[in-house]
Write a protein that holds these residues in place. Structure first.
Motif, PDB file in Angstrom:
ATOM      1  N   TYR A  21       0.918  -1.318  -0.086  1.00 15.93           N
ATOM      2  CA  TYR A  21       0.043   0.159   0.055  1.00 15.93           C
ATOM      3  C   TYR A  21       0.873   1.336  -0.126  1.00 15.93           C
ATOM      4  O   TYR A  21       0.826   2.282  -0.838  1.00 15.93           O
ATOM      5  CB  TYR A  21      -0.976  -0.054   1.328  1.00 15.93           C
ATOM      6  N   ALA A 102      -1.932   7.901   9.822  1.00 20.01           N
ATOM      7  CA  ALA A 102      -2.973   7.171   9.071  1.00 20.01           C
ATOM      8  C   ALA A 102      -3.039   5.856   9.513  1.00 20.01           C
ATOM      9  O   ALA A 102      -1.904   5.092   9.748  1.00 20.01           O
ATOM     10  CB  ALA A 102      -2.483   7.179   7.713  1.00 20.01           C
ATOM     11  N   ILE A 119      -6.266   9.596   9.290  1.00 18.06           N
ATOM     12  CA  ILE A 119      -7.160   9.298   8.308  1.00 18.06           C
ATOM     13  C   ILE A 119      -7.020   7.790   8.317  1.00 18.06           C
ATOM     14  O   ILE A 119      -6.224   7.087   8.853  1.00 18.06           O
ATOM     15  CB  ILE A 119      -6.156   9.454   6.925  1.00 18.06           C
ATOM     16  N   ASP A 120      -8.391   7.309   7.961  1.00 22.86           N
ATOM     17  CA  ASP A 120      -8.776   5.799   7.970  1.00 22.86           C
ATOM     18  C   ASP A 120      -8.565   5.330   6.760  1.00 22.86           C
ATOM     19  O   ASP A 120      -9.223   5.876   5.619  1.00 22.86           O
ATOM     20  CB  ASP A 120     -10.328   5.879   8.212  1.00 22.86           C
ATOM     21  N   LEU A 121      -7.325   4.459   6.545  1.00 25.42           N
ATOM     22  CA  LEU A 121      -7.010   3.867   5.031  1.00 25.42           C
ATOM     23  C   LEU A 121      -7.574   2.803   4.925  1.00 25.42           C
ATOM     24  O   LEU A 121      -7.832   2.394   3.617  1.00 25.42           O
ATOM     25  CB  LEU A 121      -5.431   3.488   5.389  1.00 25.42           C
ATOM     26  N   ASN A 123     -10.775   2.782   3.998  1.00 23.04           N
ATOM     27  CA  ASN A 123     -11.752   3.701   2.873  1.00 23.04           C
ATOM     28  C   ASN A 123     -11.190   4.423   2.013  1.00 23.04           C
ATOM     29  O   ASN A 123     -11.735   5.322   1.168  1.00 23.04           O
ATOM     30  CB  ASN A 123     -12.809   4.179   3.569  1.00 23.04           C
ATOM     31  N   LYS A 124      -9.752   4.247   1.667  1.00 18.29           N
ATOM     32  CA  LYS A 124      -8.946   5.156   0.940  1.00 18.29           C
ATOM     33  C   LYS A 124      -8.097   4.397   0.063  1.00 18.29           C
ATOM     34  O   LYS A 124      -7.210   3.517   0.507  1.00 18.29           O
ATOM     35  CB  LYS A 124      -8.031   6.284   1.673  1.00 18.29           C
ATOM     36  N   THR A 125      -8.093   4.646  -1.128  1.00 15.45           N
ATOM     37  CA  THR A 125      -7.115   4.083  -2.195  1.00 15.45           C
ATOM     38  C   THR A 125      -5.657   4.620  -1.994  1.00 15.45           C
ATOM     39  O   THR A 125      -5.761   5.774  -1.662  1.00 15.45           O
ATOM     40  CB  THR A 125      -7.566   4.127  -3.618  1.00 15.45           C
ATOM     41  N   GLU A 128      -5.777   7.992  -3.685  1.00 17.45           N
ATOM     42  CA  GLU A 128      -6.595   9.078  -2.655  1.00 17.45           C
ATOM     43  C   GLU A 128      -5.929   9.279  -1.697  1.00 17.45           C
ATOM     44  O   GLU A 128      -6.114  10.831  -1.261  1.00 17.45           O
ATOM     45  CB  GLU A 128      -7.944   8.514  -2.434  1.00 17.45           C
ATOM     46  N   PHE A 129      -5.173   8.681  -0.720  1.00 17.81           N
ATOM     47  CA  PHE A 129      -4.629   9.188   0.249  1.00 17.81           C
ATOM     48  C   PHE A 129      -3.552  10.261  -0.240  1.00 17.81           C
ATOM     49  O   PHE A 129      -3.379  11.028   0.582  1.00 17.81           O
ATOM     50  CB  PHE A 129      -3.821   7.947   0.953  1.00 17.81           C
ATOM     51  N   LEU A 132      -4.774  13.490  -0.396  1.00 19.60           N
ATOM     52  CA  LEU A 132      -4.959  14.223   0.759  1.00 19.60           C
ATOM     53  C   LEU A 132      -3.730  14.805   1.291  1.00 19.60           C
ATOM     54  O   LEU A 132      -3.645  15.966   1.791  1.00 19.60           O
ATOM     55  CB  LEU A 132      -5.414  13.179   2.036  1.00 19.60           C
TER      56      LEU A 132
END
Length: 327
Positions: A21, A102, A119-121, A123-125, A128-129, A132
């Motif tokens: 990731y 994160a 940040i909650d990963l 729900n994030k690609t 996308e992260f 941010l």
């Protein structure tokens, strides 16, 4: 440390089990022009160094922010805890947020309060992260001031010569490497290395450039925000059965017949046309793609090539190509 002297915009701290990731995040940040400390980008630089001291310096002094990728694995590692202590020493000295948490899960980390925003990963690609992180940087006034000052202080009306030398790991001179300098406004200068591995550019209006280097026997090389005030030497490393190319608007890829043309759609997505070439087994064209993700192309003779776009701005594209999918 003076805000103008940060070597990295952001440093990434993570456990090896979460590398897949994080590596996508690092590549996305790099493609956005953000200076990121990610260990695999720094293998040559880290080689031979006292890592305990060097990483302390990185995480405590040389990055504008650090992103802590929290997971159960992170809490168990010796090196991540060493990085955490260095970050927290910096955070203690400053009156602004420096550690950006994160979370892959709700693991508790010493010194990171539950009340600290994260940040909650789940729900994030990765892309996308990375977006941010980019937004966070753009809200930092010292970061914006630094970026602006780097551009506005480089004005020099007197033309001068900027030279790039290209060699391989054995220090052999690399002939016929294609080099393009791309300015922030998407204008560009083109050149190729001669028998001495040199290419020369006449710089008439000093700017920061992204330097793109391609060669049919070597992978693509990219350097961002290069100040042409000093000549540079670039060492490129060979990878089996792969090469690279720079396209201006459109062109042909070695090993496959037909032409390709990358474009930017009105919605700013990157997309690809291919003349008499199937993309991903015949997907509709133009086919949307992302930087650093491999595409499979097949011509009318059954020849297959895998392309990975490393850079695309204006009409200039830097592309790796291979007979094998390395993704």
């Amino acid at each position: 440390m003076n805000a103008k002297n940060y070597e990295y915009d952001v440093a990434l701290s993570f456990a090896g089990e979460n590398r897949a990731y994080v590596e996508e995040v690092a590549n996305s940040l790099k493609s956005r022009g953000i200076k990121v400390f990610y260990d695999l980008f720094e293998e040559t630089n880290l080689w031979g160094k006292n890592l305990y001291e060097y990483l302390s310096e990185i995480y405590q002094n040389r990055a504008r922010y650090t992103v802590m990728f929290i997971s159960g694995f992170y809490n168990q590692k010796l090196w991540t805890n060493h990085e955490r202590v260095s970050m927290q020493a910096r955070a203690f000295q400053e009156s602004r947020e420096y550690i950006l948490p994160a979370r892959f899960d709700d693991t508790e980390i010493p010194g990171i309060l539950k009340t600290v925003g994260y940040i909650d990963l789940q729900n994030k690609t990765p892309d996308e992260f990375a977006g941010l992180i980019e937004k966070k940087l753009k809200k930092d006034k010292t970061f914006l001031k630094y970026k602006w000052s780097k551009i506005t202080t480089l004005i020099n009306p007197k033309p001068f010569i900027f030279t790039i030398k290209v060699v391989n790991e054995q220090l052999d001179l690399i002939h016929n490497a294609k080099i393009v300098l791309v300015a922030n406004n998407a204008t560009y200068l083109e050149g190729s290395t001669d028998e001495k591995g040199l290419t020369h550019f006449i710089i008439r209006n000093r700017k920061l450039y992204t330097v793109l280097i391609a060669h049919p026997k070597y992978p693509a090389v990219i350097f961002r925000e290069v100040n042409p005030k000093e000549d540079i030497v670039v060492t490129i490393e060979k990878t089996k059965d792969s090469g690279s190319i720079i396209l201006n608007k459109s062109g042909e890829i070695p090993g496959i017949s037909g032409k390709i043309e990358p474009i930017v759609k009105p919605n700013k997505k990157l997309s690809l046309y291919a003349d008499n070439i199937a993309i991903e087994e015949g997907q509709y064209q133009p086919f949307d793609f992302e930087l650093n993700n491999a595409l499979c192309l097949e011509d009318n003779q059954g020849n297959i090539v895998y392309l990975t776009f490393r850079f695309f701005k204006g009409r200039i594209a830097l592309i790796d190509y291979s007979k094998h999918n390395s993704a």
